[in-house]
Design a protein around this motif. Structure first.
Motif, mmCIF file in Angstrom:
data_model
loop_
_atom_site.group_PDB
_atom_site.id
_atom_site.type_symbol
_atom_site.label_atom_id
_atom_site.label_comp_id
_atom_site.label_asym_id
_atom_site.label_seq_id
_atom_site.Cartn_x
_atom_site.Cartn_y
_atom_site.Cartn_z
ATOM 1 N N THR A 1 -7.084 33.570 27.148
ATOM 2 C CA THR A 1 -5.738 34.044 26.864
ATOM 3 C C THR A 1 -5.753 35.561 26.667
ATOM 4 O O THR A 1 -6.794 36.163 26.441
ATOM 5 C CB THR A 1 -5.168 33.367 25.612
ATOM 6 O OG1 THR A 1 -5.915 33.785 24.486
ATOM 7 C CG2 THR A 1 -5.181 31.861 25.745
ATOM 8 N N LEU A 2 -4.571 36.164 26.696
ATOM 9 C CA LEU A 2 -4.481 37.611 26.507
ATOM 10 C C LEU A 2 -4.892 38.028 25.106
ATOM 11 O O LEU A 2 -5.489 39.086 24.931
ATOM 12 C CB LEU A 2 -3.055 38.101 26.777
ATOM 13 C CG LEU A 2 -2.692 38.352 28.212
ATOM 14 C CD1 LEU A 2 -1.309 38.969 28.305
ATOM 15 C CD2 LEU A 2 -3.684 39.227 28.910
ATOM 16 N N SER A 3 -4.581 37.214 24.111
ATOM 17 C CA SER A 3 -4.962 37.600 22.752
ATOM 18 C C SER A 3 -6.484 37.663 22.604
ATOM 19 O O SER A 3 -7.009 38.551 21.935
ATOM 20 C CB SER A 3 -4.351 36.656 21.720
ATOM 21 O OG SER A 3 -4.741 35.322 21.961
ATOM 22 N N ALA A 4 -7.205 36.766 23.247
ATOM 23 C CA ALA A 4 -8.671 36.809 23.207
ATOM 24 C C ALA A 4 -9.192 38.032 23.952
ATOM 25 O O ALA A 4 -10.125 38.702 23.490
ATOM 26 C CB ALA A 4 -9.254 35.532 23.795
ATOM 27 N N LEU A 5 -8.593 38.343 25.090
ATOM 28 C CA LEU A 5 -8.997 39.526 25.843
ATOM 29 C C LEU A 5 -8.701 40.794 25.039
ATOM 30 O O LEU A 5 -9.531 41.693 24.971
ATOM 31 C CB LEU A 5 -8.287 39.574 27.196
ATOM 32 C CG LEU A 5 -8.589 40.768 28.083
ATOM 33 C CD1 LEU A 5 -10.081 40.883 28.389
ATOM 34 C CD2 LEU A 5 -7.779 40.690 29.367
ATOM 35 N N LEU A 9 -11.415 43.543 23.728
ATOM 36 C CA LEU A 9 -11.299 44.959 24.094
ATOM 37 C C LEU A 9 -10.941 45.850 22.908
ATOM 38 O O LEU A 9 -10.927 47.067 23.028
ATOM 39 C CB LEU A 9 -10.234 45.138 25.190
ATOM 40 C CG LEU A 9 -10.534 44.487 26.531
ATOM 41 C CD1 LEU A 9 -9.319 44.573 27.446
ATOM 42 C CD2 LEU A 9 -11.746 45.139 27.174
ATOM 43 N N GLY A 10 -10.615 45.229 21.784
ATOM 44 C CA GLY A 10 -10.217 46.000 20.605
ATOM 45 C C GLY A 10 -8.838 46.622 20.774
ATOM 46 O O GLY A 10 -8.582 47.718 20.282
ATOM 47 N N SER A 11 -7.943 45.925 21.481
ATOM 48 C CA SER A 11 -6.605 46.457 21.752
ATOM 49 C C SER A 11 -5.544 45.441 21.354
ATOM 50 O O SER A 11 -5.672 44.256 21.636
ATOM 51 C CB SER A 11 -6.473 46.774 23.248
ATOM 52 O OG SER A 11 -5.177 47.238 23.527
ATOM 53 N N ASP A 12 -4.488 45.924 20.706
ATOM 54 C CA ASP A 12 -3.389 45.023 20.353
ATOM 55 C C ASP A 12 -2.259 45.084 21.390
ATOM 56 O O ASP A 12 -1.269 44.397 21.268
ATOM 57 C CB ASP A 12 -2.849 45.324 18.963
ATOM 58 C CG ASP A 12 -2.378 46.754 18.798
ATOM 59 O OD1 ASP A 12 -2.649 47.588 19.680
ATOM 60 O OD2 ASP A 12 -1.734 47.049 17.776
ATOM 61 N N ARG A 13 -2.424 45.944 22.403
ATOM 62 C CA ARG A 13 -1.466 46.039 23.505
ATOM 63 C C ARG A 13 -2.221 45.884 24.812
ATOM 64 O O ARG A 13 -3.209 46.563 25.059
ATOM 65 C CB ARG A 13 -0.737 47.373 23.487
ATOM 66 C CG ARG A 13 0.183 47.512 22.319
ATOM 67 C CD ARG A 13 0.933 48.804 22.380
ATOM 68 N NE ARG A 13 1.848 48.899 21.270
ATOM 69 C CZ ARG A 13 2.663 49.904 21.087
ATOM 70 N NH1 ARG A 13 2.672 50.928 21.931
ATOM 71 N NH2 ARG A 13 3.466 49.921 20.057
ATOM 72 N N LEU A 14 -1.688 45.015 25.662
ATOM 73 C CA LEU A 14 -2.391 44.708 26.892
ATOM 74 C C LEU A 14 -1.377 44.280 27.948
ATOM 75 O O LEU A 14 -0.388 43.630 27.640
ATOM 76 C CB LEU A 14 -3.368 43.563 26.627
ATOM 77 C CG LEU A 14 -4.368 43.176 27.670
ATOM 78 C CD1 LEU A 14 -5.320 44.313 27.966
ATOM 79 C CD2 LEU A 14 -5.154 41.963 27.197
#
Length: 83
Positions: A1-5, A9-14
């Motif tokens: 999922t995007l939240s895992a990615l 990556l240490g990012s809250d925006r993707l």
């Protein structure tokens, strides 16, 4: 999922874009403000699509150390600052 990615990556925006014809279409996003998400919904290939458009057109990685100083990002400043 995007939240895992995003966590990896240490990012809250993707934002993940997919190449469709001569443009990039946002397939999924996480944590983007509404105005920025709408501005990035469809990006043309090449310079008009900012760094993602350049990377997709050249099929190579494009790294921008300072997006504020990068001319191809200037059109995205207002929606990024809107919220």
């Amino acid at each position: 999922t995007l939240s895992a990615l995003g966590a990896a990556l240490g990012s809250d925006r993707l934002c993940i874009h997919l190449a469709v014809g001569r443009e990039l279409v946002c397939g999924a996003s996480l944590g983007l403000p509404g105005a920025l998400r709408r501005a990035w919904e469809r990006l043309p290939l090449g310079e008009a699509g900012g760094q993602p458009g350049l990377a997709a057109a050249a099929t190579r990685t494009v790294i921008t150390p300072d997006v504020v100083a990068e001319p191809t990002w200037k059109r995205f400043a207002p929606p990024a600052e809107a919220e």
